[in-house]
Motif scaffolding. Structure first.
Motif, PDB file in Angstrom:
ATOM      1  N   ARG A  19       0.845  -1.179   0.000  1.00  0.00           N
ATOM      2  CA  ARG A  19       0.000   0.000   0.000  1.00  0.00           C
ATOM      3  C   ARG A  19       0.882   1.231   0.000  1.00  0.00           C
ATOM      4  N   LEU A  20       0.766   2.001  -1.049  1.00  0.00           N
ATOM      5  CA  LEU A  20       1.496   3.243  -1.163  1.00  0.00           C
ATOM      6  C   LEU A  20       0.656   4.390  -0.628  1.00  0.00           C
ATOM      7  N   SER A  21       1.315   5.327   0.004  1.00  0.00           N
ATOM      8  CA  SER A  21       0.639   6.487   0.556  1.00  0.00           C
ATOM      9  C   SER A  21       1.202   7.755  -0.061  1.00  0.00           C
ATOM     10  N   CYS A  22       0.340   8.721  -0.234  1.00  0.00           N
ATOM     11  CA  CYS A  22       0.734  10.029  -0.726  1.00  0.00           C
ATOM     12  C   CYS A  22       0.141  11.073   0.207  1.00  0.00           C
ATOM     13  N   ALA A  23       0.988  11.680   0.998  1.00  0.00           N
ATOM     14  CA  ALA A  23       0.557  12.746   1.888  1.00  0.00           C
ATOM     15  C   ALA A  23       0.551  14.057   1.123  1.00  0.00           C
ATOM     16  N   VAL A  24      -0.584  14.721   1.130  1.00  0.00           N
ATOM     17  CA  VAL A  24      -0.798  15.922   0.335  1.00  0.00           C
ATOM     18  C   VAL A  24      -0.967  17.107   1.263  1.00  0.00           C
ATOM     19  N   SER A  25      -0.288  18.191   0.944  1.00  0.00           N
ATOM     20  CA  SER A  25      -0.427  19.406   1.729  1.00  0.00           C
ATOM     21  C   SER A  25      -0.282  20.620   0.826  1.00  0.00           C
ATOM     22  N   GLY A  26      -0.815  21.731   1.287  1.00  0.00           N
ATOM     23  CA  GLY A  26      -0.615  22.993   0.617  1.00  0.00           C
ATOM     24  C   GLY A  26      -1.688  23.399  -0.370  1.00  0.00           C
ATOM     25  N   PHE A  27      -2.697  22.561  -0.592  1.00  0.00           N
ATOM     26  CA  PHE A  27      -3.764  22.935  -1.514  1.00  0.00           C
ATOM     27  C   PHE A  27      -4.704  23.936  -0.862  1.00  0.00           C
ATOM     28  N   THR A  28      -5.057  24.950  -1.633  1.00  0.00           N
ATOM     29  CA  THR A  28      -6.017  25.943  -1.178  1.00  0.00           C
ATOM     30  C   THR A  28      -7.241  26.039  -2.073  1.00  0.00           C
ATOM     31  N   GLY A  29      -7.195  25.434  -3.234  1.00  0.00           N
ATOM     32  CA  GLY A  29      -8.316  25.451  -4.142  1.00  0.00           C
ATOM     33  C   GLY A  29      -9.375  24.433  -3.766  1.00  0.00           C
ATOM     34  N   ASP A  30     -10.506  24.532  -4.441  1.00  0.00           N
ATOM     35  CA  ASP A  30     -11.616  23.641  -4.139  1.00  0.00           C
ATOM     36  C   ASP A  30     -11.482  22.278  -4.802  1.00  0.00           C
ATOM     37  N   TYR A  31     -10.844  22.237  -5.951  1.00  0.00           N
ATOM     38  CA  TYR A  31     -10.796  21.013  -6.729  1.00  0.00           C
ATOM     39  C   TYR A  31      -9.376  20.690  -7.154  1.00  0.00           C
ATOM     40  N   TYR A  32      -9.055  19.425  -7.077  1.00  0.00           N
ATOM     41  CA  TYR A  32      -7.783  18.951  -7.568  1.00  0.00           C
ATOM     42  C   TYR A  32      -7.876  17.455  -7.821  1.00  0.00           C
ATOM     43  N   VAL A  33      -6.921  16.956  -8.544  1.00  0.00           N
ATOM     44  CA  VAL A  33      -6.845  15.544  -8.876  1.00  0.00           C
ATOM     45  C   VAL A  33      -5.482  15.028  -8.447  1.00  0.00           C
ATOM     46  N   ILE A  34      -5.472  13.887  -7.819  1.00  0.00           N
ATOM     47  CA  ILE A  34      -4.234  13.219  -7.449  1.00  0.00           C
ATOM     48  C   ILE A  34      -4.057  12.005  -8.351  1.00  0.00           C
ATOM     49  N   GLY A  35      -2.907  11.914  -8.958  1.00  0.00           N
ATOM     50  CA  GLY A  35      -2.602  10.800  -9.827  1.00  0.00           C
ATOM     51  C   GLY A  35      -1.410  10.010  -9.329  1.00  0.00           C
ATOM     52  N   TRP A  36      -1.412   8.739  -9.664  1.00  0.00           N
ATOM     53  CA  TRP A  36      -0.266   7.880  -9.427  1.00  0.00           C
ATOM     54  C   TRP A  36       0.364   7.527 -10.770  1.00  0.00           C
ATOM     55  N   PHE A  37       1.660   7.651 -10.823  1.00  0.00           N
ATOM     56  CA  PHE A  37       2.433   7.340 -12.013  1.00  0.00           C
ATOM     57  C   PHE A  37       3.555   6.387 -11.638  1.00  0.00           C
ATOM     58  N   ARG A  38       4.124   5.771 -12.645  1.00  0.00           N
ATOM     59  CA  ARG A  38       5.279   4.924 -12.398  1.00  0.00           C
ATOM     60  C   ARG A  38       6.237   5.014 -13.572  1.00  0.00           C
ATOM     61  N   GLN A  39       7.491   4.787 -13.265  1.00  0.00           N
ATOM     62  CA  GLN A  39       8.515   4.818 -14.296  1.00  0.00           C
ATOM     63  C   GLN A  39       9.545   3.733 -14.018  1.00  0.00           C
ATOM     64  N   ALA A  40       9.654   2.821 -14.952  1.00  0.00           N
ATOM     65  CA  ALA A  40      10.640   1.762 -14.878  1.00  0.00           C
ATOM     66  C   ALA A  40      11.895   2.190 -15.633  1.00  0.00           C
ATOM     67  N   PRO A  41      13.039   1.612 -15.296  1.00  0.00           N
ATOM     68  CA  PRO A  41      14.266   1.972 -16.004  1.00  0.00           C
ATOM     69  C   PRO A  41      14.132   1.778 -17.509  1.00  0.00           C
ATOM     70  N   GLY A  42      14.521   2.797 -18.254  1.00  0.00           N
ATOM     71  CA  GLY A  42      14.472   2.725 -19.699  1.00  0.00           C
ATOM     72  C   GLY A  42      13.109   2.936 -20.318  1.00  0.00           C
ATOM     73  N   LYS A  43      12.103   3.217 -19.510  1.00  0.00           N
ATOM     74  CA  LYS A  43      10.757   3.413 -20.018  1.00  0.00           C
ATOM     75  C   LYS A  43      10.241   4.797 -19.638  1.00  0.00           C
ATOM     76  N   GLU A  44       9.265   5.251 -20.387  1.00  0.00           N
ATOM     77  CA  GLU A  44       8.679   6.542 -20.095  1.00  0.00           C
ATOM     78  C   GLU A  44       7.723   6.440 -18.913  1.00  0.00           C
TER      79      GLU A  44
END
Length: 124
Positions: A19-44
């Protein structure tokens, strides 16, 4: 200042879970999207999943549907990515990222804020 901090990566065997966690701070707007990405060696870098703050709607890339689950705990300002049935091809550095707005997208260029990443290694 928007800050994202990932945690929860590690070395696991095929079929295991993390289970990966992403602690988010500093947002002041009403709407936002959180995305998860990954990058393997040699790949985009590729989008894995995202979740909207407005209604909790989610998106998953086809290769992880049924195995990964994104969720949020608003009280803790944390977004999670549950990784089940892990495969060696899931090995990558996993990043969480944020964008302002409501549109769900998994294109890296659409995200303005990034964490430093957490390593997930799946190997026997």
């Amino acid at each position: 200042q928007v800050q994202l901090v990932e945690s929860g990566g590690g070395l696991v065997q095929p079929g295991d879970s993390l289970r990966l966690s992403c602690a988010v701070s500093g947002f002041t707007g009403d709407y936002y999207v959180i995305g998860w990405f990954r990058q393997a060696p040699g790949k985009e870098r590729e989008g894995v999943s995202c979740i909207s703050s407005s209604d909790g709607s989610t998106y998953y890339r086809d290769s992880v549907k049924g195995r990964f689950t994104i969720s949020r705990d608003n009280a803790k300002n944390t977004v999670y990515l549950q990784l089940n049935s892990l495969k060696p091809e899931d090995t990558a550095v996993y990043y969480c990222a944020a964008r302002m707005g409501r549109a769900r997208t998994t294109r890296p260029n659409d995200y303005s804020y990034w964490g430093q990443g957490t390593q997930v290694t799946v190997s026997s």
